[in-house]
Design an enzyme around this catalytic site. Structure first.
Site, PDB file in Angstrom:
ATOM      1  N   ALA A  11     -35.901  31.205 -21.963  1.00 27.60           N
ATOM      2  CA  ALA A  11     -34.765  30.784 -22.802  1.00 27.60           C
ATOM      3  C   ALA A  11     -33.808  29.926 -21.984  1.00 27.60           C
ATOM      4  CB  ALA A  11     -34.054  32.014 -23.360  1.00 27.60           C
ATOM      5  N   SER A 132     -43.412  23.835 -19.988  1.00 31.64           N
ATOM      6  CA  SER A 132     -42.954  23.571 -18.619  1.00 31.64           C
ATOM      7  C   SER A 132     -43.723  22.378 -18.059  1.00 31.64           C
ATOM      8  CB  SER A 132     -43.242  24.768 -17.706  1.00 31.64           C
ATOM      9  OG  SER A 132     -42.648  25.938 -18.191  1.00 31.64           O
ATOM     10  N   ALA A 165     -33.484  14.873 -22.465  1.00 30.47           N
ATOM     11  CA  ALA A 165     -32.596  14.789 -21.307  1.00 30.47           C
ATOM     12  C   ALA A 165     -31.393  15.674 -21.593  1.00 30.47           C
ATOM     13  CB  ALA A 165     -32.161  13.345 -21.070  1.00 30.47           C
ATOM     14  N   GLU A 166     -30.897  16.343 -20.561  1.00 32.42           N
ATOM     15  CA  GLU A 166     -29.753  17.220 -20.769  1.00 32.42           C
ATOM     16  C   GLU A 166     -28.521  16.387 -21.132  1.00 32.42           C
ATOM     17  OE1 GLU A 166     -29.404  20.097 -17.597  1.00 32.42           O
ATOM     18  OE2 GLU A 166     -31.572  20.284 -17.590  1.00 32.42           O
ATOM     19  N   LYS A 221     -46.186  13.254 -18.316  1.00 37.63           N
ATOM     20  CA  LYS A 221     -44.843  13.794 -18.117  1.00 37.63           C
ATOM     21  C   LYS A 221     -44.340  13.478 -16.708  1.00 37.63           C
ATOM     22  CE  LYS A 221     -41.174  16.295 -17.975  1.00 37.63           C
ATOM     23  NZ  LYS A 221     -40.155  16.799 -18.835  1.00 37.63           N
ATOM     24  N   LEU A 228     -38.657   6.750 -14.484  1.00 36.24           N
ATOM     25  CA  LEU A 228     -37.212   6.755 -14.749  1.00 36.24           C
ATOM     26  C   LEU A 228     -36.433   6.867 -13.435  1.00 36.24           C
ATOM     27  CD1 LEU A 228     -37.165   9.066 -17.900  1.00 36.24           C
ATOM     28  CD2 LEU A 228     -36.624   6.620 -17.843  1.00 36.24           C
ATOM     29  N   CYS A 277     -35.384  17.967 -12.742  1.00 37.58           N
ATOM     30  CA  CYS A 277     -36.725  17.389 -12.921  1.00 37.58           C
ATOM     31  C   CYS A 277     -37.117  16.251 -11.984  1.00 37.58           C
ATOM     32  CB  CYS A 277     -36.880  16.916 -14.359  1.00 37.58           C
ATOM     33  SG  CYS A 277     -36.989  18.297 -15.497  1.00 37.58           S
ATOM     34  N   PHE A 278     -36.244  15.244 -11.831  1.00 35.94           N
ATOM     35  CA  PHE A 278     -36.697  14.024 -11.147  1.00 35.94           C
ATOM     36  C   PHE A 278     -37.286  14.300  -9.766  1.00 35.94           C
ATOM     37  CE2 PHE A 278     -34.077  10.526 -13.501  1.00 35.94           C
ATOM     38  CZ  PHE A 278     -34.819  10.769 -14.630  1.00 35.94           C
ATOM     39  N   LYS A 340     -24.850  15.293 -14.390  1.00 35.76           N
ATOM     40  CA  LYS A 340     -24.537  14.187 -15.288  1.00 35.76           C
ATOM     41  C   LYS A 340     -23.527  14.703 -16.294  1.00 35.76           C
ATOM     42  CE  LYS A 340     -27.616  13.327 -18.607  1.00 35.76           C
ATOM     43  NZ  LYS A 340     -28.867  13.186 -19.388  1.00 35.76           N
TER      44      LYS A 340
HETATM   45  C1  UDX Z   1     -37.223  23.323 -17.240  1.00 33.37           C
HETATM   46  C2  UDX Z   1     -38.618  22.994 -17.729  1.00 33.37           C
HETATM   47  O1  UDX Z   1     -39.054  23.912 -18.714  1.00 33.37           O
HETATM   48  C3  UDX Z   1     -39.562  22.965 -16.668  1.00 33.37           C
HETATM   49  O2  UDX Z   1     -40.603  22.168 -17.120  1.00 33.37           O
HETATM   50  C4  UDX Z   1     -39.072  22.348 -15.455  1.00 33.37           C
HETATM   51  O3  UDX Z   1     -40.096  22.466 -14.539  1.00 33.37           O
HETATM   52  C5  UDX Z   1     -37.807  22.991 -14.991  1.00 33.37           C
HETATM   53  O4  UDX Z   1     -36.883  22.868 -15.973  1.00 33.37           O
HETATM   54  P1  UDX Z   1     -35.550  25.023 -17.718  1.00 33.37           P
HETATM   55  O5  UDX Z   1     -35.592  25.481 -19.125  1.00 33.37           O
HETATM   56  O6  UDX Z   1     -34.591  23.946 -17.374  1.00 33.37           O
HETATM   57  O7  UDX Z   1     -36.989  24.601 -17.313  1.00 33.37           O
HETATM   58  O8  UDX Z   1     -35.439  26.205 -16.680  1.00 33.37           O
HETATM   59  P2  UDX Z   1     -34.462  27.420 -16.717  1.00 33.37           P
HETATM   60  O9  UDX Z   1     -33.199  27.031 -17.367  1.00 33.37           O
HETATM   61  O10 UDX Z   1     -34.479  27.962 -15.334  1.00 33.37           O
HETATM   62  O11 UDX Z   1     -35.178  28.450 -17.721  1.00 33.37           O
HETATM   63  C6  UDX Z   1     -36.333  29.151 -17.456  1.00 33.37           C
HETATM   64  C7  UDX Z   1     -36.184  30.562 -18.035  1.00 33.37           C
HETATM   65  O12 UDX Z   1     -37.425  31.257 -17.929  1.00 33.37           O
HETATM   66  C8  UDX Z   1     -35.150  31.429 -17.349  1.00 33.37           C
HETATM   67  O13 UDX Z   1     -34.190  31.864 -18.281  1.00 33.37           O
HETATM   68  C9  UDX Z   1     -35.954  32.597 -16.764  1.00 33.37           C
HETATM   69  O14 UDX Z   1     -35.254  33.832 -16.804  1.00 33.37           O
HETATM   70  C10 UDX Z   1     -37.156  32.611 -17.692  1.00 33.37           C
HETATM   71  N1  UDX Z   1     -38.329  33.275 -17.104  1.00 33.37           N
HETATM   72  C11 UDX Z   1     -38.809  32.892 -15.902  1.00 33.37           C
HETATM   73  C12 UDX Z   1     -38.985  34.280 -17.826  1.00 33.37           C
HETATM   74  O15 UDX Z   1     -38.550  34.647 -18.910  1.00 33.37           O
HETATM   75  N2  UDX Z   1     -40.119  34.841 -17.297  1.00 33.37           N
HETATM   76  C13 UDX Z   1     -40.601  34.495 -16.073  1.00 33.37           C
HETATM   77  O16 UDX Z   1     -41.605  35.035 -15.631  1.00 33.37           O
HETATM   78  C14 UDX Z   1     -39.922  33.485 -15.353  1.00 33.37           C
HETATM   79  C1  UDX Z   2     -34.871  13.731 -17.275  1.00 31.59           C
HETATM   80  C2  UDX Z   2     -35.647  12.817 -18.229  1.00 31.59           C
HETATM   81  O1  UDX Z   2     -34.796  11.757 -18.668  1.00 31.59           O
HETATM   82  C3  UDX Z   2     -36.176  13.609 -19.405  1.00 31.59           C
HETATM   83  O2  UDX Z   2     -36.963  12.785 -20.244  1.00 31.59           O
HETATM   84  C4  UDX Z   2     -37.023  14.764 -18.876  1.00 31.59           C
HETATM   85  O3  UDX Z   2     -37.491  15.568 -19.944  1.00 31.59           O
HETATM   86  C5  UDX Z   2     -36.220  15.613 -17.925  1.00 31.59           C
HETATM   87  O4  UDX Z   2     -35.699  14.800 -16.871  1.00 31.59           O
HETATM   88  P1  UDX Z   2     -32.436  14.782 -17.226  1.00 31.59           P
HETATM   89  O5  UDX Z   2     -32.739  15.066 -15.800  1.00 31.59           O
HETATM   90  O6  UDX Z   2     -31.940  15.869 -18.089  1.00 31.59           O
HETATM   91  O7  UDX Z   2     -33.730  14.204 -17.963  1.00 31.59           O
HETATM   92  O8  UDX Z   2     -31.346  13.602 -17.311  1.00 31.59           O
HETATM   93  P2  UDX Z   2     -31.409  12.018 -17.103  1.00 31.59           P
HETATM   94  O9  UDX Z   2     -30.556  11.429 -18.154  1.00 31.59           O
HETATM   95  O10 UDX Z   2     -32.768  11.507 -17.003  1.00 31.59           O
HETATM   96  O11 UDX Z   2     -30.632  11.805 -15.728  1.00 31.59           O
HETATM   97  C6  UDX Z   2     -31.172  12.216 -14.483  1.00 31.59           C
HETATM   98  C7  UDX Z   2     -30.255  11.788 -13.353  1.00 31.59           C
HETATM   99  O12 UDX Z   2     -30.287  10.367 -13.187  1.00 31.59           O
HETATM  100  C8  UDX Z   2     -28.788  12.154 -13.569  1.00 31.59           C
HETATM  101  O13 UDX Z   2     -28.223  12.611 -12.372  1.00 31.59           O
HETATM  102  C9  UDX Z   2     -28.170  10.842 -13.985  1.00 31.59           C
HETATM  103  O14 UDX Z   2     -26.797  10.766 -13.698  1.00 31.59           O
HETATM  104  C10 UDX Z   2     -28.975   9.859 -13.156  1.00 31.59           C
HETATM  105  N1  UDX Z   2     -28.986   8.485 -13.709  1.00 31.59           N
HETATM  106  C11 UDX Z   2     -29.581   8.249 -14.920  1.00 31.59           C
HETATM  107  C12 UDX Z   2     -28.401   7.442 -12.999  1.00 31.59           C
HETATM  108  O15 UDX Z   2     -27.876   7.651 -11.902  1.00 31.59           O
HETATM  109  N2  UDX Z   2     -28.435   6.174 -13.529  1.00 31.59           N
HETATM  110  C13 UDX Z   2     -29.013   5.898 -14.727  1.00 31.59           C
HETATM  111  O16 UDX Z   2     -28.993   4.723 -15.135  1.00 31.59           O
HETATM  112  C14 UDX Z   2     -29.598   6.966 -15.449  1.00 31.59           C
END
Ligand code: UDX
Ligand code: UDX
Length: 464
Positions: A11, A132, A165-166, A221, A228, A277-278, A340
């Site tokens: 979650a 994931s 993207a967040e 992915k 990006l 992610c990046f 961001k």
């Molecule tokens: C994202 C993407 O899903 C993943 O692809 C990427 O690699 C990392 O970022 P995100 O939703 O941002 O994941 O991660 P996070 O906010 O840490 O949420 C993961 C959740 O999974 C946590 O709440 C954690 O408690 C839960 N978890 C983890 C379980 O419920 N079971 C487990 O065994 C491990």
């Molecule tokens: C990224 C991908 O965009 C999304 O598709 C994937 O699912 C998860 O990873 P996120 O990391 O949430 O999303 O945000 P993103 O908007 O991509 O920004 C990543 C970082 O790059 C931030 O720190 C942002 O400030 C930076 N950024 C982005 C720059 O510095 N310049 C830009 O022009 C764009």
């Protein structure tokens, strides 16, 4: 196959918003998001929608519509796995911090735990969806684990990477450029793919839903994030050249972005990219390439990270050299800590590394961020293990007001591009600061002329 019940394990920033939108758009499907973290589930169930564990514009409205109707958040993992026909794995896959592939490969232990848990409790056929981000061919490992149950239950594995993207998650989900679904190219595989296509087709045009084989989907992915991030590192490399030559990186970005082959997006120079992610995904790509003996491919992509680390370091070093080569005992105000704007997420935020470098130079830092909690800021810094928790607490303060953060400061550093920073009374801020009053704009968002007219010494990324 018509899906009636979905279970999502995890979650977090991905699972929470994605399942909320799927439930909102498919009122006939019961969607339950489970997590081992009880506090997180409690927060998702909070009456007060300001207390949801993830901050995303528009999310609370979606949750308000669907929660309790066909969207549920629960810690009852096994029961919900067993009841669902489709299970999303949306747990975190951090970079490994130990053993083989340390600091590079993705740590798949949580994904494997999920697969084992599904294998243990499933009593009916399931479609398992990788949400994931995973290394190529992880689906094979998941399938091998699931197929060992020996109880006759059949599993289909799909890859359905998340591109949200967040900060814009809800918009990205509701108006997705495309949805990607990878699956086995057999009759059963195609049936599973269609079941997931039907869920997205509830609100997206069919032509935006792409289907591929599993490996293409997994690799797409990683490739999308690598491209990006590469654009950000490319424009950041040019920003340093701009500072040395008198060119302005915003003008260069605009000029090249109008070429339709290049396009205008992801060309904003910054203090460096962050986010969960990046960096992780590129390291993962580099590790996979190295493991396959493709050293040139690995070295090529690794440069994107090297450039990003350089950008963060150079921003901090510029503050020190501009403040007459010492920040020892000087107060520096940080506007922004999130990676961001419009998110409370701080994972890999440039602010953490810039703060760490300045604290090494004995600066005193006062942080203001509109959404990040003090506890998170200390957790981020303490995780670096550069100094003790007590030292971090003594050298860095978190305040809940930007004017207080800037009071008596020698310099202000803008680390996140929050819109509200542009609306402050900058004259009022100037009057309370030490002189000369410096601003280091790591996001190039403030109005240069206005600040200079007030009396600030203003420095922006990518401008001499
Ligand atoms: C994202 C993407 O899903 C993943 O692809 C990427 O690699 C990392 O970022 P995100 O939703 O941002 O994941 O991660 P996070 O906010 O840490 O949420 C993961 C959740 O999974 C946590 O709440 C954690 O408690 C839960 N978890 C983890 C379980 O419920 N079971 C487990 O065994 C491990
Ligand atoms: C990224 C991908 O965009 C999304 O598709 C994937 O699912 C998860 O990873 P996120 O990391 O949430 O999303 O945000 P993103 O908007 O991509 O920004 C990543 C970082 O790059 C931030 O720190 C942002 O400030 C930076 N950024 C982005 C720059 O510095 N310049 C830009 O022009 C764009």
């Amino acid at each position: 196959m018509k899906i009636k019940k979905i279970c999502c394990i995890g979650a977090g920033y991905v699972g929470g918003p994605t399942m909320s939108v799927i439930a909102d758009k498919n009122p006939g499907i019961q969607v339950t998001v489970v997590d081992i973290n009880e506090a997180r589930i409690k927060a998702w169930n909070s009456e007060n929608l300001d207390e949801l564990p993830v901050y995303e514009p528009g999310l609370s409205e979606v949750v308000a519509r669907a929660r309790g109707r066909n969207l549920f958040f629960s810690t009852e993992i096994e029961k919900n796995i067993d009841e669902a026909e489709m299970i999303f794995i949306s747990v975190n896959t951090p970079t490994k911090t130990y053993g083989k592939g340390k600091n590079m490969a993705a740590d798949l232990k949580y994904v494997e735990l999920c697969a084992r848990q599904i294998a243990n409790v499933a009593t009916s056929d399931k479609i398992v969806v990788e949400k994931s981000t995973l290394p190529v061919r992880t689906a094979q490992a998941i399938k091998t684990i699931l197929d060992q149950t020996g109880n006759g239950v059949k599993f289909q594995i799909l890859s359905n990477p998340e591109f949200l993207a967040e900060g814009t998650a809800i918009q990205d989900l509701e108006q997705a450029d495309r949805v990607l679904i990878g699956g086995e190219q057999s009759a059963e595989g195609k049936e599973a793919i269609q079941a997931l296509v039907d869920i997205y087709a509830a609100w997206l045009p069919q032509e935006n839903i792409l289907t591929t084989n599993v490996w293409s989907s997994e690799l797409s992915k990683l490739t999308a994030n690598a491209f990006l991030a590469q654009r950000v590192s490319s424009i950041n490399a040019i920003s340093e050249l701009c500072e040395a030559t008198g060119a302005d990186v915003s003008e260069v970005a605009k000029a090249i972005g109008m070429d339709s082959r290049i396009g205008p997006k992801f060309l904003k120079a910054s203090v460096g990219f962050g986010g969960s992610c990046f960096q992780k995904d590129i390291l993962n790509l580099v590790y996979i390439a190295k493991s396959l003996g493709l050293d040139n491919v690995a070295d090529y992509w690794e440069q994107v990270i090297i450039m990003n680390d350089h950008q963060k370091k150079r921003f901090a070093e510029n503050i020190v050299s501009t403040l007459f080569n010492t920040v020892s005992g000087k107060k520096i105000a940080f506007l922004g800590w999130a990676f961001k704007k419009d998110t409370n997420d701080t994972r890999e935020s440039a602010a953490i590394y810039v703060a760490d470098l300045l604290l090494e130079e004995q600066a005193e830092i006062q942080v203001y961020d509109p959404k990040v909690k003090p506890h998170q800021i200390y957790t981020d810094l303490n995780a670096l293990n550069t100094r003790t928790e007590e030292e971090n607490k003594a050298q860095l303060q978190v305040v809940n007001n930007p004017y207080e953060a800037c009071k008596d400061a020698h310099a202000i550093a803008v680390l996140t591009e929050w819109d509200e920073f542009t609306t402050y009374d900058w004259k009022r801020i100037y009057d309370t600061m030490k002189k000369p009053a410096f601003v280091f704009d790591g996001r190039k968002i403030l109005k240069e002329e206005e600040l200079k007219a007030i009396g600030f010494e203003y420095y922006a990324i990518g401008k001499a």
